[in-house]
Motif scaffolding. Structure first.
Motif, PDB file in Angstrom:
ATOM      1  N   ARG A  88       0.835  -1.206   0.000  1.00 33.98           N
ATOM      2  CA  ARG A  88       0.000   0.000   0.000  1.00 33.98           C
ATOM      3  C   ARG A  88       0.868   1.254   0.000  1.00 33.98           C
ATOM      4  O   ARG A  88       0.646   2.179  -0.784  1.00 33.98           O
ATOM      5  N   GLN A  89       1.882   1.276   0.864  1.00 37.02           N
ATOM      6  CA  GLN A  89       2.758   2.441   0.944  1.00 37.02           C
ATOM      7  C   GLN A  89       3.579   2.592  -0.328  1.00 37.02           C
ATOM      8  O   GLN A  89       3.818   3.703  -0.801  1.00 37.02           O
ATOM      9  N   ARG A  90       4.014   1.481  -0.875  1.00 41.52           N
ATOM     10  CA  ARG A  90       4.764   1.492  -2.138  1.00 41.52           C
ATOM     11  C   ARG A  90       3.932   2.103  -3.253  1.00 41.52           C
ATOM     12  O   ARG A  90       4.408   2.938  -4.030  1.00 41.52           O
ATOM     13  N   ALA A  91       2.658   1.705  -3.336  1.00 40.08           N
ATOM     14  CA  ALA A  91       1.767   2.208  -4.392  1.00 40.08           C
ATOM     15  C   ALA A  91       1.501   3.701  -4.222  1.00 40.08           C
ATOM     16  O   ALA A  91       1.525   4.462  -5.203  1.00 40.08           O
ATOM     17  N   ILE A  92       1.246   4.123  -3.001  1.00 41.16           N
ATOM     18  CA  ILE A  92       0.983   5.550  -2.747  1.00 41.16           C
ATOM     19  C   ILE A  92       2.217   6.366  -3.087  1.00 41.16           C
ATOM     20  O   ILE A  92       2.125   7.436  -3.712  1.00 41.16           O
ATOM     21  N   SER A  93       3.400   5.870  -2.694  1.00 45.50           N
ATOM     22  CA  SER A  93       4.645   6.572  -2.997  1.00 45.50           C
ATOM     23  C   SER A  93       4.851   6.674  -4.504  1.00 45.50           C
ATOM     24  O   SER A  93       5.201   7.745  -5.024  1.00 45.50           O
ATOM     25  N   HIS A 149      -2.957  -0.604 -11.582  1.00 47.69           N
ATOM     26  CA  HIS A 149      -3.786   0.436 -10.964  1.00 47.69           C
ATOM     27  C   HIS A 149      -2.996   1.738 -10.836  1.00 47.69           C
ATOM     28  O   HIS A 149      -3.525   2.813 -11.149  1.00 47.69           O
ATOM     29  N   ILE A 150      -1.757   1.653 -10.406  1.00 45.34           N
ATOM     30  CA  ILE A 150      -0.933   2.859 -10.244  1.00 45.34           C
ATOM     31  C   ILE A 150      -0.815   3.610 -11.565  1.00 45.34           C
ATOM     32  O   ILE A 150      -1.106   4.808 -11.649  1.00 45.34           O
ATOM     33  N   TYR A 151      -0.383   2.901 -12.606  1.00 41.99           N
ATOM     34  CA  TYR A 151      -0.126   3.565 -13.880  1.00 41.99           C
ATOM     35  C   TYR A 151      -1.408   4.046 -14.538  1.00 41.99           C
ATOM     36  O   TYR A 151      -1.468   5.164 -15.066  1.00 41.99           O
ATOM     37  N   GLY A 152      -2.447   3.213 -14.514  1.00 49.20           N
ATOM     38  CA  GLY A 152      -3.704   3.605 -15.142  1.00 49.20           C
ATOM     39  C   GLY A 152      -4.346   4.799 -14.463  1.00 49.20           C
ATOM     40  O   GLY A 152      -4.783   5.752 -15.119  1.00 49.20           O
ATOM     41  N   PHE A 153      -4.394   4.776 -13.142  1.00 45.19           N
ATOM     42  CA  PHE A 153      -5.005   5.882 -12.402  1.00 45.19           C
ATOM     43  C   PHE A 153      -4.191   7.158 -12.596  1.00 45.19           C
ATOM     44  O   PHE A 153      -4.749   8.243 -12.788  1.00 45.19           O
ATOM     45  N   THR A 154      -2.869   7.022 -12.558  1.00 43.62           N
ATOM     46  CA  THR A 154      -2.002   8.197 -12.706  1.00 43.62           C
ATOM     47  C   THR A 154      -2.174   8.833 -14.077  1.00 43.62           C
ATOM     48  O   THR A 154      -2.300  10.059 -14.196  1.00 43.62           O
ATOM     49  N   LEU A 155      -2.186   8.021 -15.132  1.00 43.97           N
ATOM     50  CA  LEU A 155      -2.363   8.558 -16.483  1.00 43.97           C
ATOM     51  C   LEU A 155      -3.701   9.259 -16.632  1.00 43.97           C
ATOM     52  O   LEU A 155      -3.795  10.325 -17.248  1.00 43.97           O
ATOM     53  N   GLN A 156      -4.747   8.661 -16.071  1.00 47.09           N
ATOM     54  CA  GLN A 156      -6.069   9.293 -16.151  1.00 47.09           C
ATOM     55  C   GLN A 156      -6.084  10.611 -15.384  1.00 47.09           C
ATOM     56  O   GLN A 156      -6.618  11.619 -15.873  1.00 47.09           O
ATOM     57  N   GLU A 157      -5.490  10.625 -14.204  1.00 53.53           N
ATOM     58  CA  GLU A 157      -5.464  11.851 -13.406  1.00 53.53           C
ATOM     59  C   GLU A 157      -4.692  12.964 -14.115  1.00 53.53           C
ATOM     60  O   GLU A 157      -5.099  14.134 -14.104  1.00 53.53           O
ATOM     61  N   LEU A 158      -3.580  12.602 -14.741  1.00 54.06           N
ATOM     62  CA  LEU A 158      -2.753  13.593 -15.412  1.00 54.06           C
ATOM     63  C   LEU A 158      -3.399  14.133 -16.689  1.00 54.06           C
ATOM     64  O   LEU A 158      -3.131  15.264 -17.102  1.00 54.06           O
ATOM     65  N   ASN A 159      -4.236  13.311 -17.319  1.00 51.68           N
ATOM     66  CA  ASN A 159      -4.782  13.684 -18.621  1.00 51.68           C
ATOM     67  C   ASN A 159      -6.276  13.985 -18.622  1.00 51.68           C
ATOM     68  O   ASN A 159      -6.834  14.315 -19.676  1.00 51.68           O
ATOM     69  N   PHE A 160      -6.921  13.899 -17.470  1.00 50.76           N
ATOM     70  CA  PHE A 160      -8.362  14.131 -17.421  1.00 50.76           C
ATOM     71  C   PHE A 160      -8.662  15.565 -17.849  1.00 50.76           C
ATOM     72  O   PHE A 160      -7.994  16.502 -17.408  1.00 50.76           O
ATOM     73  N   PRO A 161      -9.640  15.766 -18.734  1.00 48.98           N
ATOM     74  CA  PRO A 161      -9.848  17.093 -19.336  1.00 48.98           C
ATOM     75  C   PRO A 161     -10.577  18.105 -18.464  1.00 48.98           C
ATOM     76  O   PRO A 161     -10.756  19.248 -18.866  1.00 48.98           O
ATOM     77  N   ILE A 162     -10.995  17.700 -17.271  1.00 49.39           N
ATOM     78  CA  ILE A 162     -11.783  18.598 -16.416  1.00 49.39           C
ATOM     79  C   ILE A 162     -11.078  18.797 -15.086  1.00 49.39           C
ATOM     80  O   ILE A 162     -10.660  17.827 -14.440  1.00 49.39           O
ATOM     81  N   GLU A 163     -10.945  20.040 -14.676  1.00 49.68           N
ATOM     82  CA  GLU A 163     -10.396  20.324 -13.352  1.00 49.68           C
ATOM     83  C   GLU A 163     -11.431  19.963 -12.284  1.00 49.68           C
ATOM     84  O   GLU A 163     -12.636  20.129 -12.493  1.00 49.68           O
ATOM     85  N   ALA A 164     -10.950  19.464 -11.150  1.00 50.51           N
ATOM     86  CA  ALA A 164     -11.854  19.031 -10.087  1.00 50.51           C
ATOM     87  C   ALA A 164     -12.799  20.155  -9.664  1.00 50.51           C
ATOM     88  O   ALA A 164     -13.989  19.912  -9.389  1.00 50.51           O
ATOM     89  N   PHE A 204      -7.592   7.433  -5.418  1.00 49.95           N
ATOM     90  CA  PHE A 204      -6.571   6.433  -5.723  1.00 49.95           C
ATOM     91  C   PHE A 204      -6.562   5.320  -4.683  1.00 49.95           C
ATOM     92  O   PHE A 204      -6.483   4.134  -5.021  1.00 49.95           O
ATOM     93  N   GLU A 205      -6.659   5.677  -3.428  1.00 53.04           N
ATOM     94  CA  GLU A 205      -6.542   4.680  -2.368  1.00 53.04           C
ATOM     95  C   GLU A 205      -7.776   3.787  -2.267  1.00 53.04           C
ATOM     96  O   GLU A 205      -7.685   2.660  -1.784  1.00 53.04           O
ATOM     97  N   PHE A 206      -8.933   4.278  -2.732  1.00 50.75           N
ATOM     98  CA  PHE A 206     -10.134   3.433  -2.733  1.00 50.75           C
ATOM     99  C   PHE A 206      -9.920   2.214  -3.632  1.00 50.75           C
ATOM    100  O   PHE A 206     -10.134   1.066  -3.220  1.00 50.75           O
ATOM    101  N   GLY A 207      -9.481   2.467  -4.869  1.00 50.22           N
ATOM    102  CA  GLY A 207      -9.221   1.359  -5.782  1.00 50.22           C
ATOM    103  C   GLY A 207      -8.078   0.483  -5.309  1.00 50.22           C
ATOM    104  O   GLY A 207      -8.119  -0.754  -5.446  1.00 50.22           O
TER     105      GLY A 207
END
Length: 220
Positions: A88-93, A149-164, A204-207
């Motif tokens: 878990r810590q490895r993934a978050i890091s 999960h790390i790579y997929g979530f990160t890519l989506q977060e970096l490229n998502f077209p809408i600001e939170a 991220f941590e939910f998934g």
């Protein structure tokens, strides 16, 4: 590149692979890999481009080097540690490091990376899982499932077209395209976002916890 010595004199720093990679990493963070050229790198270092090739084989070698530098920032698990907590810590890091270096995820997933930091990262991960009782085959499946999960979530977060901060307004703009008679569940969810009952943000941590809890139930 020159630097002042303790006596105040200017002294030219010797060119080294480490200096080249540090500068290349900074340029990639500032403008992405597409903006990283040997000519631009040489200019930033205050040297001629040809002198780089005394330390770097080619651009591929340069990219491999800075990817490994990024990987060296990720916290690695210790064999013998609680595997679930360590993973878990490895993934978050890893997620946090990749967000700091937005260009790095794609070369991580699309290139063969065998630098010393990457080898240590993978070996420590396998070691932690093997010492926890997983077979080598299961350990390989486990860390790859987590990394997907790390790579997929990160890519989506970096490229998502809408600001939170814009989710609610964008949801309202698209509501007319999601009529309740055709898409009742999406329509209801969209109303919740518009009304502020739900922020629409994915965690991220939910998934990650779903994956870890599922893996915990598998035979080792």
């Amino acid at each position: 590149m020159v630097e002042k010595t303790s006596s105040g004199k200017l002294e030219r720093l010797p060119l080294s692979r480490e200096r080249i990679l540090q500068t290349a990493l900074r340029l990639a963070d500032e403008g992405g890999l597409e903006s990283l050229s040997m000519r631009k790198l040489a200019k930033a270092l205050g040297v001629k481009a040809m002198s780089l090739y005394n330390h770097i084989t080619n651009r591929d070698d340069l990219i491999d080097g800075i990817v490994d530098s990024v990987v060296s920032e990720i916290e690695v698990p210790n064999p013998g540690a609680d595997w679930k907590m360590a993973m878990r810590q490895r993934a978050i890091s890893a997620h946090e490091v990749l967000l700091r270096h937005p260009w790095a995820t794609m070369p991580l997933v699309s290139r063969i990376n065998v630098g010393p930091a990457m080898l240590r990262y993978v070996d420590s991960t396998l070691g932690c899982l093997k010492e926890a009782g997983f077979s080598f085959e299961m350990a390989d499946h486990v860390w790859n499932a987590i990394d997907s999960h790390i790579y997929g979530f990160t890519l989506q977060e970096l490229n998502f077209p809408i600001e939170a901060s814009d989710y609610s307004d964008v949801a309202a703009d698209y509501l007319s395209q999601i009529p309740s008679d055709r898409y009742p569940y999406m329509n209801q969810l969209t109303h919740q976002v518009i009304q502020g009952d739900y922020d629409g943000l994915h965690n991220f941590e939910f998934g990650l916890d779903l994956i870890l809890d599922g893996l915990d139930r598998l035979p080792k």
